[in-house]
Design a protein around this motif. Structure first.
Motif, PDB file in Angstrom:
ATOM      1  N   GLY A  32     -23.507 -22.348-123.819  1.00  0.00           N
ATOM      2  CA  GLY A  32     -24.789 -21.664-123.776  1.00  0.00           C
ATOM      3  C   GLY A  32     -25.962 -22.579-123.522  1.00  0.00           C
ATOM      4  N   VAL A  33     -25.754 -23.665-122.773  1.00  0.00           N
ATOM      5  CA  VAL A  33     -26.855 -24.578-122.476  1.00  0.00           C
ATOM      6  C   VAL A  33     -27.796 -23.914-121.471  1.00  0.00           C
ATOM      7  N   PRO A  34     -29.097 -23.887-121.740  1.00  0.00           N
ATOM      8  CA  PRO A  34     -30.036 -23.230-120.822  1.00  0.00           C
ATOM      9  C   PRO A  34     -29.995 -23.861-119.436  1.00  0.00           C
ATOM     10  N   PRO A  35     -30.118 -23.051-118.369  1.00  0.00           N
ATOM     11  CA  PRO A  35     -30.060 -23.591-117.004  1.00  0.00           C
ATOM     12  C   PRO A  35     -31.103 -24.672-116.748  1.00  0.00           C
ATOM     13  N   GLU A  36     -32.289 -24.512-117.324  1.00  0.00           N
ATOM     14  CA  GLU A  36     -33.327 -25.517-117.093  1.00  0.00           C
ATOM     15  C   GLU A  36     -32.951 -26.864-117.707  1.00  0.00           C
ATOM     16  N   ARG A  37     -32.262 -26.848-118.849  1.00  0.00           N
ATOM     17  CA  ARG A  37     -31.800 -28.098-119.454  1.00  0.00           C
ATOM     18  C   ARG A  37     -30.705 -28.733-118.600  1.00  0.00           C
ATOM     19  N   LEU A  38     -29.830 -27.898-118.039  1.00  0.00           N
ATOM     20  CA  LEU A  38     -28.764 -28.400-117.168  1.00  0.00           C
ATOM     21  C   LEU A  38     -29.355 -29.070-115.931  1.00  0.00           C
ATOM     22  N   ALA A  39     -30.364 -28.440-115.344  1.00  0.00           N
ATOM     23  CA  ALA A  39     -31.017 -29.023-114.171  1.00  0.00           C
ATOM     24  C   ALA A  39     -31.707 -30.337-114.522  1.00  0.00           C
ATOM     25  N   GLU A  40     -32.281 -30.387-115.718  1.00  0.00           N
ATOM     26  CA  GLU A  40     -32.962 -31.608-116.165  1.00  0.00           C
ATOM     27  C   GLU A  40     -31.964 -32.757-116.313  1.00  0.00           C
ATOM     28  N   VAL A  41     -30.813 -32.476-116.935  1.00  0.00           N
ATOM     29  CA  VAL A  41     -29.806 -33.517-117.126  1.00  0.00           C
ATOM     30  C   VAL A  41     -29.237 -33.959-115.782  1.00  0.00           C
ATOM     31  N   ALA A  42     -29.076 -33.015-114.856  1.00  0.00           N
ATOM     32  CA  ALA A  42     -28.583 -33.386-113.521  1.00  0.00           C
ATOM     33  C   ALA A  42     -29.509 -34.392-112.853  1.00  0.00           C
ATOM     34  N   GLU A  43     -30.796 -34.217-113.045  1.00  0.00           N
ATOM     35  CA  GLU A  43     -31.752 -35.172-112.467  1.00  0.00           C
ATOM     36  C   GLU A  43     -31.633 -36.538-113.123  1.00  0.00           C
ATOM     37  N   HIS A  44     -31.279 -36.579-114.392  1.00  0.00           N
ATOM     38  CA  HIS A  44     -31.070 -37.869-115.057  1.00  0.00           C
ATOM     39  C   HIS A  44     -29.949 -38.638-114.361  1.00  0.00           C
ATOM     40  N   TYR A  45     -28.863 -37.952-114.061  1.00  0.00           N
ATOM     41  CA  TYR A  45     -27.752 -38.602-113.363  1.00  0.00           C
ATOM     42  C   TYR A  45     -28.158 -39.023-111.956  1.00  0.00           C
ATOM     43  N   ARG A  46     -28.875 -38.150-111.270  1.00  0.00           N
ATOM     44  CA  ARG A  46     -29.269 -38.481-109.891  1.00  0.00           C
ATOM     45  C   ARG A  46     -30.237 -39.657-109.852  1.00  0.00           C
ATOM     46  N   HIS A  47     -30.991 -39.843-110.927  1.00  0.00           N
ATOM     47  CA  HIS A  47     -31.882 -40.994-111.018  1.00  0.00           C
ATOM     48  C   HIS A  47     -31.095 -42.296-110.905  1.00  0.00           C
ATOM     49  N   PHE A  48     -29.831 -42.262-111.350  1.00  0.00           N
ATOM     50  CA  PHE A  48     -28.959 -43.433-111.277  1.00  0.00           C
ATOM     51  C   PHE A  48     -27.928 -43.305-110.163  1.00  0.00           C
ATOM     52  N   GLY A  49     -28.308 -42.588-109.098  1.00  0.00           N
ATOM     53  CA  GLY A  49     -27.420 -42.458-107.947  1.00  0.00           C
ATOM     54  C   GLY A  49     -26.272 -41.510-108.157  1.00  0.00           C
ATOM     55  N   GLY A  50     -26.340 -40.674-109.203  1.00  0.00           N
ATOM     56  CA  GLY A  50     -25.253 -39.733-109.473  1.00  0.00           C
ATOM     57  C   GLY A  50     -24.030 -40.388-110.077  1.00  0.00           C
ATOM     58  N   VAL A  51     -24.161 -41.619-110.534  1.00  0.00           N
ATOM     59  CA  VAL A  51     -23.020 -42.367-111.067  1.00  0.00           C
ATOM     60  C   VAL A  51     -23.238 -42.633-112.551  1.00  0.00           C
TER      61      VAL A  51
END
Length: 336
Positions: A32-51
């Protein structure tokens, strides 16, 4: 005890930008993680090249063990390749019958212990009756070598502050729902996650800086806002320290054995930025995986399990055991 192989069981992480979305879908399924939180965390990973750095840290951990133990080493993750079921399949096909597993979390709760056991059980069930048996190594939150690595990391971080004698220590771990924290541990005897972390914080603080005040705080909350989670958040704690007139802080992520994205983003980026805005001198203590004593500890835990009956290396008072009782750390209810 006779074992045929060693299995490293970890959380898993993306290896490139295309992996981020499916990886996070695996991690958050049913939570039940909110979609906006999921999008935020995805950007954290992309900040490091997705790795995620966790995969390379697992590889380094296995490399450090290869010359120290006489068992073949396998690696399986909960949430990304190489998956647990694939590692167990490889072991089954190699004729391996009994496996000793190390899970990359020192603490007890559903998400940090029971869920790994459930995933191991599910992987074994998927492979059928020839699946290898898997025994998990015990919790190690108060192992002397684990504590020693954190102690030296805190001392090194303190030395970088302009006025270390007047600093504060903040020990952090991943926040979890209060209901999960309350039921962490054996049935009718919860609170194990918080109790173990408090003990780790106490042991590290006493050896690293006995004269400095310290607190256990939380980070990386990811659940719905209507559900109570462990608090205070590290950023709120930094603001409270600043309001008290504190001028410097060392943050030690004792809840993590290596530099996960949660450490790199939530502490090295967000918390550091918060401290800068508040005028706090800020230093983040290292995680222990790169410390040779962490490998030494692993070797000790393996030998302890292979030759049971001896003393367990421990500095604290919270007991550990080799096998969790049924019903220990129950799963939280699934949410849509």
């Amino acid at each position: 005890m006779t074992y045929d192989a060693f299995l490293l069981v970890s959380f898993g992480g993306p290896e490139g930008p295309d992996d981020v979305a499916p990886f996070l879908a695996n991690v958050t399924r049913g939570r039940g993680v909110p979609p906006e939180r999921l999008a935020e965390v995805a950007e954290h990973y992309r900040h490091f090249g997705g790795v995620s750095p966790i995969n390379e840290q697992c590889r380094l951990l296995m490399a450090g063990l290869r010359d120290r133990i006489d068992l073949p080493i396998y690696w399986g993750n909960r949430n990304w390749r190489p998956y647990l079921v694939d590692a167990l399949r490889d072991m089954r096909d190699a004729g391996i019958h009994r496996v000793l597993a190390f899970v990359t979390s020192p603490y007890g709760s559903y998400s940090s212990c029971r869920q790994y056991l459930d995933d191991i059980a599910a992987a074994r069930a998927a492979l059928g009756e020839r699946a290898p048996e898997v025994d998990k190594l015990r919790h190690f939150h108060d192992h002397p070598l684990f504590i020693a690595a954190h102690v030296d990391a805190v001392k090194a971080a303190l030395a970088t502050l302009p006025d270390p004698a007047n600093a504060r220590l903040a020990f952090t771990a991943h926040s979890i729902p209060v209901s999960m924290a309350d039921t962490a541990g054996p049935v009718r005897n919860g609170g194990r996650y918080v109790a173990q972390l408090r003990e780790t914080a106490r042991l590290v603080a006493a050896a690293a800086a006995p004269d400095l005040p310290y607190e256990l705080v939380w980070q990386s909350r990811s659940g719905p806002p209507v559900i109570p989670w462990l608090e205070p958040d590290v950023n709120d704690h930094l603001a409270a320290l600043s309001a008290e007139g504190v001028t410097g802080v060392v943050v030690s992520p004792i809840g993590f054995i290596s530099d996960h994205i949660e450490v790199l983003w939530d502490l090295d980026h967000e918390a550091a930025e918060t401290a800068e805005k508040l005028g706090l001198a800020y230093a983040r203590a290292a995680t222990p995986t790169d410390d040779p004593r962490f490998i030494d500890m692993l070797v000790e835990l393996i030998e302890e399990r292979r030759s049971p009956g001896g003393d367990r290396a421990a500095l604290g008072e919270i007991p550990t055991w080799d096998r969790c009782a049924p019903g220990c750390c129950p799963a939280p209810p699934k949410r849509r």
